[in-house]
Design an enzyme around this catalytic site. Sequence first.
Site, PDB file in Angstrom:
ATOM      1  N   GLY A 133       7.162  -2.160   5.690  1.00 27.05           N
ATOM      2  CA  GLY A 133       8.537  -2.625   5.534  1.00 27.05           C
ATOM      3  C   GLY A 133       9.579  -1.807   6.249  1.00 27.05           C
ATOM      4  N   GLU A 134      10.746  -2.397   6.416  1.00 27.38           N
ATOM      5  CA  GLU A 134      11.891  -1.725   7.017  1.00 27.38           C
ATOM      6  C   GLU A 134      12.884  -1.417   5.885  1.00 27.38           C
ATOM      7  OE1 GLU A 134      13.053  -0.218   9.643  1.00 27.38           O
ATOM      8  OE2 GLU A 134      14.990  -0.106   8.632  1.00 27.38           O
ATOM      9  N   GLU A 170       0.814  -1.205   0.000  1.00 33.95           N
ATOM     10  CA  GLU A 170       0.000   0.000   0.000  1.00 33.95           C
ATOM     11  C   GLU A 170       0.851   1.260   0.000  1.00 33.95           C
ATOM     12  OE1 GLU A 170      -2.031  -1.339   3.499  1.00 33.95           O
ATOM     13  OE2 GLU A 170      -0.789  -0.100   4.791  1.00 33.95           O
ATOM     14  N   CYS A 175       3.488   8.359   0.988  1.00 36.71           N
ATOM     15  CA  CYS A 175       4.094   7.440   1.955  1.00 36.71           C
ATOM     16  C   CYS A 175       4.138   6.078   1.252  1.00 36.71           C
ATOM     17  CB  CYS A 175       3.199   7.412   3.192  1.00 36.71           C
ATOM     18  SG  CYS A 175       3.654   6.155   4.385  1.00 36.71           S
ATOM     19  N   ASN A 200      -2.198   4.425  16.594  1.00 35.28           N
ATOM     20  CA  ASN A 200      -3.385   4.020  15.838  1.00 35.28           C
ATOM     21  C   ASN A 200      -3.547   2.532  16.129  1.00 35.28           C
ATOM     22  OD1 ASN A 200      -5.446   3.798  14.025  1.00 35.28           O
ATOM     23  ND2 ASN A 200      -4.305   4.642  12.298  1.00 35.28           N
ATOM     24  N   SER A 205      12.639   6.263   7.078  1.00 37.06           N
ATOM     25  CA  SER A 205      12.317   5.954   8.471  1.00 37.06           C
ATOM     26  C   SER A 205      12.775   4.533   8.791  1.00 37.06           C
ATOM     27  CB  SER A 205      10.805   6.095   8.669  1.00 37.06           C
ATOM     28  OG  SER A 205      10.437   5.783   9.995  1.00 37.06           O
ATOM     29  N   SER A 212      12.684   5.379  14.457  1.00 35.67           N
ATOM     30  CA  SER A 212      11.515   4.970  15.238  1.00 35.67           C
ATOM     31  C   SER A 212      11.989   4.533  16.620  1.00 35.67           C
ATOM     32  CB  SER A 212      10.789   3.826  14.523  1.00 35.67           C
ATOM     33  OG  SER A 212      10.256   4.318  13.321  1.00 35.67           O
ATOM     34  N   LEU A 213      12.060   5.498  17.524  1.00 33.02           N
ATOM     35  CA  LEU A 213      12.640   5.207  18.847  1.00 33.02           C
ATOM     36  C   LEU A 213      11.568   4.643  19.787  1.00 33.02           C
ATOM     37  CD1 LEU A 213      15.524   5.613  20.068  1.00 33.02           C
ATOM     38  CD2 LEU A 213      14.564   7.547  21.300  1.00 33.02           C
ATOM     39  N   HIS A 214      10.485   5.363  19.921  1.00 33.17           N
ATOM     40  CA  HIS A 214       9.309   4.950  20.701  1.00 33.17           C
ATOM     41  C   HIS A 214       9.493   4.861  22.208  1.00 33.17           C
ATOM     42  CE1 HIS A 214       7.341   4.610  16.933  1.00 33.17           C
ATOM     43  NE2 HIS A 214       7.973   3.522  16.541  1.00 33.17           N
ATOM     44  N   CYS A 255       0.369   2.080   9.342  1.00 29.99           N
ATOM     45  CA  CYS A 255       1.230   1.101   8.705  1.00 29.99           C
ATOM     46  C   CYS A 255       0.618  -0.300   8.527  1.00 29.99           C
ATOM     47  CB  CYS A 255       2.456   1.017   9.610  1.00 29.99           C
ATOM     48  SG  CYS A 255       3.797   0.123   8.943  1.00 29.99           S
ATOM     49  N   CYS A 277       6.860  -7.080   6.871  1.00 28.99           N
ATOM     50  CA  CYS A 277       8.045  -6.573   7.567  1.00 28.99           C
ATOM     51  C   CYS A 277       8.518  -7.645   8.535  1.00 28.99           C
ATOM     52  CB  CYS A 277       7.694  -5.293   8.330  1.00 28.99           C
ATOM     53  SG  CYS A 277       9.121  -4.495   9.115  1.00 28.99           S
ATOM     54  N   CYS A 334       2.467  -2.641  15.493  1.00 28.26           N
ATOM     55  CA  CYS A 334       2.384  -2.307  14.065  1.00 28.26           C
ATOM     56  C   CYS A 334       1.710  -3.439  13.297  1.00 28.26           C
ATOM     57  CB  CYS A 334       3.790  -2.051  13.533  1.00 28.26           C
ATOM     58  SG  CYS A 334       3.861  -1.883  11.741  1.00 28.26           S
ATOM     59  N   CYS A 384       7.602  -5.298  15.431  1.00 23.73           N
ATOM     60  CA  CYS A 384       7.171  -4.327  16.437  1.00 23.73           C
ATOM     61  C   CYS A 384       5.699  -4.657  16.769  1.00 23.73           C
ATOM     62  CB  CYS A 384       7.305  -2.903  15.900  1.00 23.73           C
ATOM     63  SG  CYS A 384       8.997  -2.542  15.369  1.00 23.73           S
TER      64      CYS A 384
HETATM   65  N1  SAH Z   1       9.994   0.245   9.400  1.00 23.94           N
HETATM   66  C1  SAH Z   1      10.151   1.649   9.379  1.00 23.94           C
HETATM   67  C2  SAH Z   1       9.134   2.401   8.543  1.00 23.94           C
HETATM   68  C3  SAH Z   1       7.689   1.999   8.595  1.00 23.94           C
HETATM   69  S1  SAH Z   1       6.576   2.520   9.825  1.00 23.94           S
HETATM   70  C4  SAH Z   1      10.152   2.188  10.779  1.00 23.94           C
HETATM   71  O1  SAH Z   1       9.800   1.466  11.700  1.00 23.94           O
HETATM   72  O2  SAH Z   1      10.548   3.333  10.978  1.00 23.94           O
HETATM   73  C5  SAH Z   1       6.515   4.248   9.950  1.00 23.94           C
HETATM   74  C6  SAH Z   1       6.251   4.692  11.377  1.00 23.94           C
HETATM   75  O3  SAH Z   1       4.920   4.345  11.831  1.00 23.94           O
HETATM   76  C7  SAH Z   1       7.213   4.045  12.366  1.00 23.94           C
HETATM   77  O4  SAH Z   1       7.692   5.014  13.265  1.00 23.94           O
HETATM   78  C8  SAH Z   1       6.337   3.044  13.068  1.00 23.94           C
HETATM   79  O5  SAH Z   1       6.834   2.665  14.311  1.00 23.94           O
HETATM   80  C9  SAH Z   1       5.007   3.782  13.128  1.00 23.94           C
HETATM   81  N2  SAH Z   1       3.851   2.929  13.399  1.00 23.94           N
HETATM   82  C10 SAH Z   1       3.652   1.648  13.044  1.00 23.94           C
HETATM   83  N3  SAH Z   1       2.472   1.197  13.495  1.00 23.94           N
HETATM   84  C11 SAH Z   1       1.885   2.228  14.145  1.00 23.94           C
HETATM   85  C12 SAH Z   1       0.646   2.391  14.841  1.00 23.94           C
HETATM   86  N4  SAH Z   1      -0.217   1.392  14.936  1.00 23.94           N
HETATM   87  N5  SAH Z   1       0.380   3.598  15.381  1.00 23.94           N
HETATM   88  C13 SAH Z   1       1.266   4.608  15.288  1.00 23.94           C
HETATM   89  N6  SAH Z   1       2.447   4.533  14.637  1.00 23.94           N
HETATM   90  C14 SAH Z   1       2.765   3.347  14.093  1.00 23.94           C
END
Ligand code: SAH
Length: 369
Positions: A181-182, A106, A119, A314, A215, A238-240, A357, A126, A133, A130
């Site tokens: 994807g990563e 997508e 995007c 989300n 990203s 993507s630190l989180h 995502c 992937c 996701c 995580c």
């Molecule tokens: N794999 C890469 C790029 C794809 S995701 C990465 O992790 O950076 C793009 C961003 O959306 C990332 O920061 C990811 O952690 C975030 N993301 C994924 N699922 C999400 C969700 N359910 N709610 C909010 N952000 C989310």
Amino acid sequence: MAELIFDAPAVKKKSPIHLADLTVAERKARAEELGLPAFRANQLAVHFFTHHSDDMESFTDIPKELRAPLTDAFLPKLLTLVRSVTCDGGKTRKDLWRLHDGVLVESVLMRYTDRTTVCISSQAGCGMQCPFCATGQAGLTRNLTAAEITAQVVMAAKACDLGEMPGGPTRLSNVVFMGMGEPMANYKSVMQSIRNITNPQPDGLGIGARSVTLSTVGLVSGIEKLIAEDLPVTLAISLHTPDDELRDSLVPVNSRWKVKEVLAAADKYEAKTGRRYSIEYALIRDINDQAWRADLLGRMLKNKNAHVNLIPLNPTPGSKWTASRAEDEAAFVEILEGYGVPVTVRDTRGREIDGACGQLAASQIDNNS
Ligand code: SAH
């Protein structure tokens, strides 16, 4: 921890070769190999990258009898639209594409007042696992080719040319690798696609590297390779969460490269390119949104050329997690700002169309199964 997948499974049926997989020299060699005039390959590149067309009917500068063999050799159809869903009055549009082997990916097109961003996906699925996701939950199907990645951008640029977004025709200005994807786990194809996106016309789309955001979960080996390239894209990490204990479970690749190592690599990238990097932080209620975590993050970033992008979670279907309370989000922002760290809260564009995502592809797969 289950095994993370850095090398995609072998592609079952090879994706057809496309000019966006090839360098200019390789295109010439392929044309000669097929007994076709080499300059014709360049004409096709102009159609694809400048006019955003892969429709041979529009190739009026090419003799009719050469259009089909040239199209077969250089512009095979890579993406078939399965469905499009829109929201925000049409200003957000999510497209679901089927690839030649039936795999679904997508892309999301978003029109803002000052820019239009697509995007895109770099892999089908992937392997980074995580847990919050949708893409991660389905696992990795395969890497996309450079042309399959590039074609998502070309299709978006075409939609902009044709005025398919409200507000009339516009120019696609930004590309973010934040779909499925990563990107660092499909390094070579992603780099080739970035060259296609950033090369000036006629060899590419001519979008500035600064307008392209890559990203990553924080694959330090990939960031190191990127430092060695001359491609000043915007880096997003993507630190989180700022602590290894929680990050080990939120972003499982953290068991390989710790928070400090990821930030050190991002700083090195910043030192080489002068580019401010982004820290992506999905705010998850009572999981990573506590004041002490904001404080720790603020202390870590206060003297760095970094910006924090907070993303309200989300929730994926069936998820036990949800977005933070408004007051916790506000406190998080305030604490970071107290350290002088620039912070934005991402607007939740596309939420009602499974904007997060991987969610649209996941729902389509569910419908089919
Ligand atoms: N794999 C890469 C790029 C794809 S995701 C990465 O992790 O950076 C793009 C961003 O959306 C990332 O920061 C990811 O952690 C975030 N993301 C994924 N699922 C999400 C969700 N359910 N709610 C909010 N952000 C989310």
